[in-house]
Write a protein that holds these residues in place. Sequence first.
Motif, mmCIF file in Angstrom:
data_model
loop_
_atom_site.group_PDB
_atom_site.id
_atom_site.type_symbol
_atom_site.label_atom_id
_atom_site.label_comp_id
_atom_site.label_asym_id
_atom_site.label_seq_id
_atom_site.Cartn_x
_atom_site.Cartn_y
_atom_site.Cartn_z
ATOM 1 N N LYS A 73 0.836 -1.208 0.000
ATOM 2 C CA LYS A 73 0.000 0.000 0.000
ATOM 3 C C LYS A 73 0.865 1.250 0.000
ATOM 4 O O LYS A 73 1.954 1.268 0.575
ATOM 5 C CB LYS A 73 -0.932 0.012 1.219
ATOM 6 C CG LYS A 73 -2.030 -1.040 1.161
ATOM 7 C CD LYS A 73 -3.021 -0.861 2.309
ATOM 8 C CE LYS A 73 -4.149 -1.886 2.218
ATOM 9 N NZ LYS A 73 -5.137 -1.701 3.308
ATOM 10 N N ASP A 74 0.348 2.310 -0.633
ATOM 11 C CA ASP A 74 1.083 3.559 -0.653
ATOM 12 C C ASP A 74 0.823 4.320 0.648
ATOM 13 O O ASP A 74 -0.026 3.949 1.465
ATOM 14 C CB ASP A 74 0.692 4.402 -1.872
ATOM 15 C CG ASP A 74 -0.663 5.033 -1.723
ATOM 16 O OD1 ASP A 74 -0.731 6.260 -1.649
ATOM 17 O OD2 ASP A 74 -1.675 4.291 -1.665
ATOM 18 N N LEU A 75 1.552 5.405 0.839
ATOM 19 C CA LEU A 75 1.523 6.123 2.113
ATOM 20 C C LEU A 75 0.148 6.677 2.438
ATOM 21 O O LEU A 75 -0.274 6.678 3.600
ATOM 22 C CB LEU A 75 2.573 7.245 2.083
ATOM 23 C CG LEU A 75 2.774 8.038 3.368
ATOM 24 C CD1 LEU A 75 3.031 7.129 4.563
ATOM 25 C CD2 LEU A 75 3.943 9.021 3.195
ATOM 26 N N PHE A 76 -0.583 7.166 1.441
ATOM 27 C CA PHE A 76 -1.923 7.698 1.705
ATOM 28 C C PHE A 76 -2.847 6.612 2.256
ATOM 29 O O PHE A 76 -3.602 6.845 3.201
ATOM 30 C CB PHE A 76 -2.525 8.282 0.422
ATOM 31 C CG PHE A 76 -1.981 9.631 0.059
ATOM 32 C CD1 PHE A 76 -2.321 10.756 0.797
ATOM 33 C CD2 PHE A 76 -1.127 9.779 -1.009
ATOM 34 C CE1 PHE A 76 -1.821 11.994 0.464
ATOM 35 C CE2 PHE A 76 -0.617 11.020 -1.346
ATOM 36 C CZ PHE A 76 -0.959 12.132 -0.603
ATOM 37 N N LEU A 77 -2.806 5.428 1.672
ATOM 38 C CA LEU A 77 -3.655 4.344 2.154
ATOM 39 C C LEU A 77 -3.221 3.867 3.540
ATOM 40 O O LEU A 77 -4.058 3.489 4.364
ATOM 41 C CB LEU A 77 -3.634 3.178 1.178
ATOM 42 C CG LEU A 77 -4.466 3.372 -0.098
ATOM 43 C CD1 LEU A 77 -4.301 2.178 -1.012
ATOM 44 C CD2 LEU A 77 -5.931 3.590 0.230
ATOM 45 N N LEU A 78 -1.932 3.906 3.802
ATOM 46 C CA LEU A 78 -1.456 3.538 5.135
ATOM 47 C C LEU A 78 -2.015 4.500 6.183
ATOM 48 O O LEU A 78 -2.450 4.078 7.262
ATOM 49 C CB LEU A 78 0.076 3.537 5.171
ATOM 50 C CG LEU A 78 0.771 2.458 4.336
ATOM 51 C CD1 LEU A 78 2.275 2.696 4.311
ATOM 52 C CD2 LEU A 78 0.472 1.069 4.871
ATOM 53 N N LEU A 79 -2.022 5.785 5.867
ATOM 54 C CA LEU A 79 -2.566 6.772 6.800
ATOM 55 C C LEU A 79 -4.061 6.563 6.990
ATOM 56 O O LEU A 79 -4.588 6.703 8.105
ATOM 57 C CB LEU A 79 -2.277 8.185 6.295
ATOM 58 C CG LEU A 79 -0.808 8.618 6.384
ATOM 59 C CD1 LEU A 79 -0.614 9.970 5.716
ATOM 60 C CD2 LEU A 79 -0.345 8.684 7.829
#
Length: 624
Positions: A234-240
Motif C-alpha cells: 500500500k502507498d503512504l496515503f492508504l497507510l494513513l
Amino acid sequence: MEYLTSKIDKQLEQTHINVQPDHLTVKVKPAKEVKQDEEWGTYPMASTPRGLAVILNFENFPDETLRRDGSNVDVLCLEELCKQLGFEVEIHRDLYRHTTLMALDSVINNPLMKTTDMLMVFIMSHGKDNKILCSDGLGIHKEDILCKFTSIELKGKPKFIVFEACRGNKIDIGMLNFIMTDQYPHQQNTKDSSWQDMLIANSSVNGYLSFRNPNGSWFIQTLVKVFMNNAWNKDLFLLLRDIGIELNEIPHMYKQSMEYSNRNFKKRLYFNPGLSKENIDKNSINPGLKNMKNVSNPGLKNMDDVSNNDMMNMEKNNKNPGVTNTDHSLERGSYKLQKIKTGSTVWCLQYDNDMIVAGLNNGSVHIYNKHTSILENNIKAHSNGVYCLQFDKNISLSGSQDKTVKIWQNYTYKLLNTLKLDSFVLCLKCNFIDMLVTGTLRGQLSVWRMHSPTDITLTSVLHSGGKYNCVDFDDKHIVNGCDDNIQFWSTKSLELLKTMTGHTDSVCSLQLKNNLVVSGSVDKSIRIWDIETGQCIRKLEGHNSYVWYVRFDARRIVSASDDKTIKIWDLEAALDTTIASDEVCIRTLKKHTDNVNCLQFDDTEIISGSDDRTIRIWNFQTTQ
C-alpha cells in the motif's frame, strides 16, 4: 497536553483492556513486487538506505508530573520499523529548545539527504497551541519546525513529518451507530511553492487529547502495526487511512482521531520493503508509457469475451498461440469475474485499492470491501437516484436526481454540506483543492469555489440551456457535453473557447487527459478530439446501442454500452485513421445481462455497474 490526567489514568486501569499489545513485535512484511502508479507518478524509493528517519522523543521535563512514561516503547518500535523499511535511523532524546532546533538544522545538511530518496521525522512530546514542548519546558511552534524542511536541498524529496502530541484538552467520547470505511489530482504551477512534497500527520485532531499508556501511545503503536503489515503493498496515503480506521476502532470509552495534511505531496509513495535497488530499477514503469504515441500493441486481434476457460482451451487446441493465460493485460489476458448484487441499478462508481463506492438508483451510496465484496456501509444519501459521485482521502461527493450535491466526511460519513441546484444533478467533477463543477438536466453548468467542505460558494453559471450529462476539467480547460455538442471553457477566465460538433445525439460521457478528449454518445459512437485544434481525430463504431460511459489511459479506451457489453479499444491504433474501427476494438466483454452504465479501470482490472443491479469486477491479475 499529551499526557493523561489521573482521572483518565484510573479509568484506563479500570477497563482491564489492553488497548495496545504488551509487546509489539515489529516484523515488516517484504514487498513481492514494485508498486507504481503510472497516472499520478510515483516517488522513487530505491536508494540504499531508502532515506533518513529522525526520531525526537521528549520524555522528561522540569515538571516531573509531565513525564511521558511509555514513550520509550514508541521509540524502540519506530526505530525497528524504520530499519526494516530500509531507513538509516537517527534518535534524539530530551533535547532543549536550542538543541532541538540545531538537530533539525543538521537534518538538511546530513550527507544522506543527497544520496537517499526520502526523509521521515517523528516528533513525540506534549503539545498545546500548536507548539511542541521541549525538555527545558520551552515550546517550538509546529510551523517553525515544518519550515525547516522547505529548503532547496530537500526539493523534490518526499518528506513525512509525524507529530505525536496533544492538540488541546478535549476528550472524544465517540458517537454511536456508525460503521467506518474511505485520487487526488494535483495542479502544476509555473512557479513552485516553498511547500513541496510534504505530508504531515498529527496524532489527534486540533483541540483534542492524544492518549498514551505504559505500552506506548495509541497513535505510534497503531502506525507501527499498520506500516509493518501493509507497507509491502500500500502507498503512504492508504497507510494513513488505515491508521485512522484502526485508531478509531481501539476498544475504549474514549476515542482518538488522527489528522493529516498534504502540502504538495503529489505522487504515490511505496516503501518497497525488502526489494533491492536493482530489483526496483528493473521493474520500474517505462516513462515512455506516459506519452501515448510511444505505446504500441502490435498484432492485437478482437477477442470476443475470452474467459479463463476459453483461454486455456485456446492454448490446448493451439487455435490462437499468441494468447496465453500468463498474459494479465486487459487486452489479451484471462480474468476472474466477481459479481456483487446491489439490489438497485448502479449509475456511478469509483474505487481504490480497498473499497468500491457505488451510487444507486434507490438513492443509496454503497461502500463495498474490494477484496471480499462485502457491503461495509449503506449510506441513505439521497431521496432519489445517485447519478454521480467522487471521493478522495478525506471527503466524498454525491449528486442526485433529488437536485442536490452532498458532501460527506469519509470514515464516519457525516454529512458536511448540501448544495441545492435547479434540477437533476447529472454530473460533477472536483479537484479536491478549490474547485467543483456541476451539471444539471435543465442546463446549468455551475462552477463552485471550495474554501472547505463546509464553505462552498457558487462562482458562476457558465451556460443555461441544453442538458449537461458530463463534465471534466484540468488547470487549463473545463470540458462538458451539452446535448450533442462538446464545449471547451477556460478554467481561469471561465470564457467559452470553442464548441465542437460531430455527435448526432446526446453526449453521455467524456474524459479529458493529455490534450485529448474521448466522448461517448447516444448515437452509438465514440469520438476522440484534439483539445488544441477542436477537431475530431477519430470516430469509433462497434457498439449496437448507446455508449453510456468511456474512460481511457495511455494505452486503451474502455467503453460501456446500452447493448450490455464493455469494449476495449487500442488507443494508438485509434489515433491511426488508416486502421478500421473493427481492428481498433480488441476485446468485448459480455457478462452483464442489462445496460452497462458506468465503469472504471486500471492495468489489471475493470469494475463496472449495470441496470442488472450488479457490480462486476473483471480481475485480469488473478485467474485462479
